[in-house]
Design a protein around this motif. Structure first.
Motif: not given
Length: 189
Positions: A159-163
């Motif tokens: 979720i964070i790395a690939r938004n």
């Protein structure tokens, strides 16, 4: 408090560990391979057989799909959703659910959350809501560890790395029977 209301049976865990150890140390006595103990464990036979069995067990999604389809049919029959359908082959998600509000929910079906397949998800542009649904049928898995590992080291990292936006996570573990956990990630991503 854990997100998963049940935990693995310690007696079952002990039995599985004992059997696994026996299998690792006694497998050379099984079958008609004609190899010495040392040659057997140095050959690809043992590892190959373990990987083949593991793959055959984990690759089957038929029972998981049937379970989800029963749930979705029940929801449709009771009027909670307008309709649903399986997606076509080649996409990373499994179900399209048409909600009564005219919104579309996309469901991505997963196995146990502690596997690398958990990181393979992509929110489709057509999704008003995107839900990851985990169905863990591994009796040797620890439900609490699977949930923790999947959420903290796989899903949240993606979720964070690939938004990516994930609106919900449903976890069903066969060790827990009918216990469900719903963790909303709305607003994250």
């Amino acid at each position: 408090m854990s997100a998963i209301p049940c935990e693995q049976d310690p007696d079952l865990r002990r039995q599985i560990e004992q059997f696994a150890e026996m299998l690792k140390t006694q497998a050379h006595k099984l079958g008609d391979h004609g190899l010495s103990e040392k040659d057997f464990y140095a050959s690809p036979i043992f590892r190959g057989a373990i990987q083949q069995v593991r793959g055959e067990i984990s690759a089957t999604m038929r029972e998981k799909r049937e379970f989800v389809q029963h749930v979705l049919n029940h929801m449709e029959d009771r009027g909670f959703i307008a309709s649903w359908d399986r997606t076509r082959r080649g996409v990373l998600h499994d179900y399209v659910v048409n909600l009564k509000s005219q919104r579309t929910a996309i469901i991505d079906l997963k196995g146990c959350l502690d596997g690398d397949n958990t990181k393979l998800f992509e929110r489709p542009n057509s999704a008003d809501e995107f839900v990851i649904w985990s169905l863990c049928t591994n009796v040797g898995a620890d439900p609490r560890r699977n949930a923790w590992s999947g959420v903290h080291t796989r899903i949240s990292a993606e979720i964070i790395a690939r938004n990516q936006l994930v609106d919900g996570l449903i976890i069903w573990d066969m060790m827990c029977g009918n216990h469900w956990a719903f963790l909303s990630t709305a607003g994250v991503g």
